[in-house]
Write an enzyme that holds these catalytic residues in place. Structure first.
Site, PDB file in Angstrom:
ATOM      1  N   TRP A   1       0.806  -1.225   0.000  1.00 44.35           N
ATOM      2  CA  TRP A   1       0.000   0.000   0.000  1.00 44.35           C
ATOM      3  C   TRP A   1       0.832   1.266   0.000  1.00 44.35           C
ATOM      4  CZ3 TRP A   1      -3.988  -1.511  -2.150  1.00 44.35           C
ATOM      5  CH2 TRP A   1      -4.609  -2.707  -1.791  1.00 44.35           C
TER       6      TRP A   1
ATOM      7  N   ASP B   1      -2.725   6.181   5.955  1.00 45.35           N
ATOM      8  CA  ASP B   1      -3.711   5.263   5.377  1.00 45.35           C
ATOM      9  C   ASP B   1      -4.215   4.381   6.517  1.00 45.35           C
ATOM     10  OD1 ASP B   1      -5.076   3.257   4.050  1.00 45.35           O
ATOM     11  OD2 ASP B   1      -3.489   2.866   2.574  1.00 45.35           O
TER      12      ASP B   1
ATOM     13  N   LYS C   1     -13.140  -2.330   4.810  1.00 41.74           N
ATOM     14  CA  LYS C   1     -12.453  -3.204   5.748  1.00 41.74           C
ATOM     15  C   LYS C   1     -13.197  -3.210   7.079  1.00 41.74           C
ATOM     16  CE  LYS C   1      -9.290  -3.641   2.554  1.00 41.74           C
ATOM     17  NZ  LYS C   1      -8.367  -2.661   2.001  1.00 41.74           N
TER      18      LYS C   1
HETATM   19  C1  LIG Z   1      -7.598  -2.235   0.883  1.00 39.27           C
HETATM   20  C2  LIG Z   1      -6.589  -1.182   1.120  1.00 39.27           C
HETATM   21  C3  LIG Z   1      -6.324  -0.179   0.181  1.00 39.27           C
HETATM   22  C4  LIG Z   1      -7.022  -0.128  -1.162  1.00 39.27           C
HETATM   23  O1  LIG Z   1      -8.338   0.164  -0.999  1.00 39.27           O
HETATM   24  P1  LIG Z   1      -9.343   0.323  -2.254  1.00 39.27           P
HETATM   25  O2  LIG Z   1     -10.546   0.880  -1.590  1.00 39.27           O
HETATM   26  O3  LIG Z   1      -9.516  -1.035  -2.829  1.00 39.27           O
HETATM   27  O4  LIG Z   1      -8.722   1.266  -3.210  1.00 39.27           O
HETATM   28  C5  LIG Z   1      -5.395   0.784   0.494  1.00 39.27           C
HETATM   29  N1  LIG Z   1      -4.733   0.753   1.658  1.00 39.27           N
HETATM   30  C6  LIG Z   1      -4.950  -0.195   2.586  1.00 39.27           C
HETATM   31  C7  LIG Z   1      -4.193  -0.159   3.868  1.00 39.27           C
HETATM   32  C8  LIG Z   1      -5.869  -1.199   2.342  1.00 39.27           C
HETATM   33  O5  LIG Z   1      -6.089  -2.144   3.264  1.00 39.27           O
END
Ligand SMILES: *Cc1c(COP(=O)(O)O)cnc(C)c1O
Length: 360
Positions: free
Chosen positions: A102, A172, A196
Site C-alpha cells: 500500500w 492510510d 475493511k
Molecule cells: C484495501 C486497502 C487499500 C485499497 O483500498 P481500495 O478501496 O480497494 O482502493 C489501500 N490501503 C490499505 C491499507 C488497504 O487495506
C-alpha cells in the site's frame, strides 16, 4: 441458511445488526416508501443520513472542529494521487515509509508529481516489521510524510507514531479505522476505504486539517480537488448513497457497543487469543515481529505451502472462510475486524489446534 465466520481482508464481515436493519428498511426507509438506493441524494432524507454519518465519524473518532470530513468514491487507491495533487504544494517533496504494497502504490503516484523519498523500509525482511523512525530521518521541508498505519497485506501496525517535525503526517487507516483510539490531531490527513472495518465498498472517508486545503496543483481535476467536496458537504456529485447509509448503520452499531474505547478491548482480546495460539503452536508460524503485530490482520503460515492450502480448504469447510493470505504473500491471514465476534476467533483457534494434532 447459517452465516459463516468471514475472515476476508475486504470487503469483509459486517455487524449482523446493521445488515438486519438494512433488510428491514430495504423497501421502505423511514416511511419514505422507497429504498435508500432509490432516493435522491438531494432529498432531506438522504441529507439527514449523510449528516448523521459525519456526526458519528466525528463523535467516534473525536475529530476536532478544524478538520473536514469527506465521503468520496474511488477507493483508498484514489487517495494515493489525490493526496499529492492537493497537499504536495510547497516544496514538491514527500517522504514515505515503505511497509509494503500500500505504500508502494502511494509512492508510485507521489513520484509523478515531484520528489518522493523513501526514508525507511522493511523490505529487507519482506515487510514483516515497522522500521524504527528517528525524527532526523525526515526531510526538513517535506510537504508531508505518508505512512500506512496498519498494513492489511502483511499484518503490521504502528504502535508508536513518528515525530515528523513540521511536516504533516498522512496515514492510510483503511484497515484499522475505529479499531483503536487514535489522536486525530497528530495527523494532517487520514483516509480509509470503508470496506475493511466500517462498511461496504464504494465509500472512502477522508479527514483533513483545514489549513492544508485550498492549495491543490493547477492540473488537479475538479473531482480530485478536496475543496470541491468540502465546500459541498460531499454532495458535489452523486455520492455512493447506499454505502453512505450502510456505513452509518455500522457506526450506529459501534456506538451501541460503546465506541472505539470499548471495541479496542474486544479487538485486543481477539488478537491475543490468536497470537497466543500461534506462539504456542509447533506447526503454525506467526509472520510479523511481536512488537508490530496488527490487531486486525493476523498473518501466519506452516512453512509448507501444501499444508497451508489444506488448512484453508478445511477451515472453509467448517465455515471459517477467507483465511488464505494475500495472493502474493501466500500463507494465511485471518482478518478480525470490529465486526468479527470473539466466538469467530475462538472457533478458528479451536480448529487450528485440531488441525495441528492431525497434521504433525
Ligand atoms: C484495501 C486497502 C487499500 C485499497 O483500498 P481500495 O478501496 O480497494 O482502493 C489501500 N490501503 C490499505 C491499507 C488497504 O487495506
Amino acid at each position: 441458511m447459517d452465516r459463516i465466520y468471514n475472515f476476508a481482508a475486504g470487503p469483509a464481515c459486517m455487524p449482523e445488526e446493521a445488515l438486519v436493519r438494512a433488510q428491514k428498511e430495504m423497501l421502505n426507509y423511514n416511511g419514505t416508501g422507497m429504498s435508500v438506493m432509490e432516493m435522491s441524494h438531494r432529498s432531506p432524507s438522504f441529507e439527514e443520513i449523510i449528516d448523521g454519518l459525519e456526526c458519528l465519524v466525528r463523535e467516534l473518532m473525536g475529530v476536532p472542529n478544524n478538520y473536514k470530513v469527506m465521503f468520496l468514491q474511488g477507493g483508498a487507491s484514489s487517495q494515493f494521487s489525490m493526496i499529492p495533487l492537493n497537499l504536495m504544494n510547497k516544496n514538491k517533496k514527500v517522504d514515505l515509509v515503505m511497509t509494503g504494497l500500500w505504500t508502494q502504490r502511494a509512492y508510485e503516484e507521489v513520484s509523478r508529481y515531484g520528489s518522493a523519498k523513501i526514508v525507511a523500509s522493511s523490505e529487507d525482511k519482506n515487510f514483516t516489521y515497522i522500521p524504527e523512525l528517528d525524527p532526523d530521518m525526515f526531510t526538513k521541508d517535506a510537504d508531508y510524510v505518508h505512512i500506512c498505519y496498519n498494513n492489511t497485506v502483511y499484518g503490521t501496525r504502528y504502535t508508536r507514531l513518528p515525530d515528523t517535525g513540521d511536516a504533516p503526517l498522512v496515514a492510510d487507516v483503511s484497515s484499522c479505522i475505529m479499531s483503536e483510539p487514535i489522536d486525530v490531531r497528530r495527523f494532517g490527513l487520514l483516509f480509509a476505504g470503508a470496506q475493511k472495518n466500517i462498511g461496504p465498498s464504494g465509500l472512502t472517508v477522508v479527514i483533513v486539517r483545514e489549513d492544508l486545503l485550498g492549495n491543490h496543483m493547477d492540473i488537479t481535476p475538479l473531482m480530485m480537488q478536496y475543496t470541491t467536496h468540502t465546500s459541498t458537504k460531499s454532495l458535489y456529485n452523486t455520492p455512493s448513497t447506499f454505502s453512505v447509509y450502510m456505513c452509518k448503520l455500522v457506526l450506529e452499531w459501534l456506538k451501541g457497543v460503546g465506541g472505539v474505547s470499548e471495541i479496542v478491548k474486544i479487538n485486543e482480546q481477539k488478537a491475543k487469543l490468536l497470537y497466543d495460539a500461534l506462539d504456542g503452536s509447533k506447526l503454525f508460524i506467526p509472520s510479523v515481529a511481536k512488537k508490530d503485530r496488527s490487531l486486525m490482520n493476523v498473518t501466519f503460515r506452516t512453512g509448507n505451502e501444501d499444508l497451508d492450502t489444506k488448512f484453508c480448504t478445511e477451515a472453509a469447510a467448517r465455515g471459517l472462510d477467507g483465511i488464505a493470505g494475500y495472493r502474493a504473500t501466500k500463507g494465511m491471514r485471518a482478518s478480525i475486524y470490529n465486526a468479527m465476534p470473539l466466538s469467530g476467533v475462538e472457533a478458528l483457534v479451536s480448529f487450528m489446534k485440531e488441525f495441528e494434532q492431525n497434521n504433525t
